[in-house]
Enzyme design. Structure first.
Site, PDB file in Angstrom:
ATOM      1  N   THR A 186       0.985  -1.025   0.162  1.00 13.31           N
ATOM      2  CA  THR A 186      -0.177   0.236  -0.181  1.00 13.31           C
ATOM      3  C   THR A 186       0.417   1.334   0.221  1.00 13.31           C
ATOM      4  O   THR A 186       1.844   1.087   0.683  1.00 13.31           O
ATOM      5  CB  THR A 186      -0.839  -0.799   1.321  1.00 13.31           C
ATOM      6  N   GLY A 240       0.074  -2.739   5.949  1.00 12.16           N
ATOM      7  CA  GLY A 240      -0.478  -3.508   6.773  1.00 12.16           C
ATOM      8  C   GLY A 240      -0.847  -4.966   6.515  1.00 12.16           C
ATOM      9  O   GLY A 240      -2.219  -4.567   5.497  1.00 12.16           O
TER      10      GLY A 240
HETATM   11  N1  ASP Z   1      -3.528  -2.675   4.180  1.00 12.67           N
HETATM   12  C1  ASP Z   1      -3.627  -3.342   2.830  1.00 12.67           C
HETATM   13  C2  ASP Z   1      -4.272  -4.286   3.244  1.00 12.67           C
HETATM   14  O1  ASP Z   1      -4.902  -5.058   3.690  1.00 12.67           O
HETATM   15  C3  ASP Z   1      -2.473  -4.172   2.038  1.00 12.67           C
HETATM   16  C4  ASP Z   1      -1.361  -3.765   2.223  1.00 12.67           C
HETATM   17  O2  ASP Z   1      -0.840  -2.910   3.244  1.00 12.67           O
HETATM   18  O3  ASP Z   1      -0.358  -3.599   1.719  1.00 12.67           O
HETATM   19  O4  ASP Z   1      -5.688  -3.840   2.156  1.00 12.67           O
END
Ligand code: ASP
Length: 315
Positions: free
Chosen positions: A181, A233
Site C-alpha cells: 500500500t 500492513g
Molecule cells: N493494508 C492493505 C490491505 O490490507 C495491504 C497493504 O498495506 O499492502 O489491503
C-alpha cells in the site's frame, strides 16, 4: 505561518536487504523521492496539505513498483481492484473508494467523493458510475498489467493462498509478508493536516475483499487536534484495531504524544494480535513518526528547511 512537513510510505513487510539488488533499491528510493517531491512542491508554494497528500499518492499510484493504481496486485480472477481514501484534518471531511476497477488514480476519486457527493465511501460498480459522472480518468486493463504481479498471482494460486504482498522477487514465504500500500500525511503552512492511502490490496484476494485502506479510522485518519495517519500492513488486523483512529484517540483523550501513541498501537497492541505492518503519522506541530513492526517499510519524510530522507530497512 507553520513550518510544513510531509511523510509517505510505499508499503511495509519482510523487506530484506539480502533480497534486494542495488538497482532495485535505487528504483524504490527514486520512486519515493519523486512522490515526496511532488507533495513538497505544493507545500513550498503554500498549497494545502490535502493537495500535497493527493499529489504524493498519485505519484506512487502511477509508479508500477508500488501496489496501488498502476502497480496494483491481481485478484483471484486476474483483475485489479483498487481501494483508497483521503481525509482532511480541519473539517474532518473524508472520502473513500473500495473495489474499483480501471480507475487511474483512486485517491483522486476518493477526494471527488469527499468534495462532490454527500457520501464518504463508494464501492465497485456504483463508484465507477459516479466516476464517469465526474469525468474521472479511466485506464484499460493493459495499463494495470505488470508481469511481476501476474507471476505473483500464479504463485499464490498454486497454494491457494492470499498474499498481502507487493513484490515478486522473494520466496513465496517472504511474499506472504509484504505489504505494498502507499500513503501520505502532510502539514501545510496554514497549520492544517491531511492523510491519504491507496492500495491494490492482497494478491489472489476473492469475494470483493477490502482491507483497511478505504476505511476511515482504520487505514487513514486526520484531525488537526491530534494527528494524520496512513497505514500499511495486514488489513484485517488494522481494521480490528481501528489503528489510525486509535492513535488519534490516545492523543485526544489520554494526552499521549504522537510518538507514545504510535508506539502503543504499532509495537504493543498490533503485535499482541499478530498484526504486521506500519504507518506514517504527523501532528500539527510538525512531529513525524514512521513506526513499523515488520522487517522494513518503504518510507520518506521531509520538513521545511531540511533535506528529504528516504529509508527502507530497519535502521
Ligand atoms: N493494508 C492493505 C490491505 O490490507 C495491504 C497493504 O498495506 O499492502 O489491503
Amino acid at each position: 505561518m507553520t513550518n510544513y512537513a510531509l511523510a509517505i510510505h510505499g508499503g511495509a513487510g519482510t523487506i530484506l536487504k539480502s533480497l534486494m539488488t542495488p538497482e532495485k533499491e535505487n528504483q524504490y528510493r527514486q520512486g519515493l523521492k519523486d512522490a515526496i517531491e511532488a507533495g513538497e512542491a505544493i507545500l513550498k508554494n503554500k498549497g494545502t496539505a490535502l493537495d500535497a497528500v493527493e499529489a504524493a499518492v498519485r505519484s506512487l499510484e502511477n509508479n508500477p513498483l508500488f501496489n496501488a493504481g498502476r502497480g496494483a496486485v491481481f485478484t483471484n480472477d486476474g483483475k485489479n481492484e483498487l481501494d483508497a481514501s483521503i481525509m482532511r484534518g480541519d473539517t474532518l471531511q473524508a472520502g473513500a473508494v473500495a473495489g474499483v476497477r480501471n480507475i487511474k488514480n483512486p485517491v483522486s476519486l476518493a477526494r471527488a467523493i469527499m468534495e462532490k457527493s454527500e457520501h464518504v465511501l463508494m464501492c465497485g460498480e456504483g463508484a465507477a458510475t459516479f466516476a464517469r459522472s465526474i469525468d474521472a480518468e479511466f485506464a484499460d486493463d493493459a495499463y494495470f498489467f505488470v508481469q511481476a504481479r501476474y507471476d505473483q498471482l500464479q504463485e499464490a494460486k498454486k497454494t491457494d493462498r492470499v498474499f498481502l504482498d507487493h513484490s515478486g522477487e522473494a520466496s513465496a514465504e517472504d511474499n506472504k509478508k509484504k505489504f505494498g500500500t502507499v500513503g501520505a500525511v502532510a502539514l501545510d503552512v496554514h497549520g492544517n493536516i491531511a492523510a491519504a492511502t491507496s492500495t491494490g490490496g492482497m494478491t489472489n484476494k476473492k469475494f470483493g475483499r477490502a482491507g483497511d485502506s478505504p476505511i476511515i479510522g482504520a487505514g487513514t485518519y486526520a484531525n488537526n487536534k491530534t494527528c494524520a495517519v496512513s497505514c500499511t500492513g495486514h488489513g484485517e488486523f488494522f481494521i480490528r484495531s481501528v489503528v489510525a483512529y486509535d492513535i488519534s484517540c490516545l492523543m485526544e483523550y489520554k494526552g499521549l504524544s504522537l510518538k507514545d501513541a504510535c508506539d502503543e498501537v504499532v509495537h504493543k497492541k498490533l503485535v499482541k494480535i499478530g498484526g504486521e505492518g506500519g504507518l506514517v503519522a504527523l501532528d500539527a506541530n510538525g512531529n513525524i513518526e514512521l513506526p513499523f513492526n515488520s522487517e522494513g517499510m518503504y518510507r520518506a519524510s521531509v520538513k521545511q528547511g531540511e533535506e528529504i530522507a528516504t529509508a527502507i530497512y530497519r535502521d
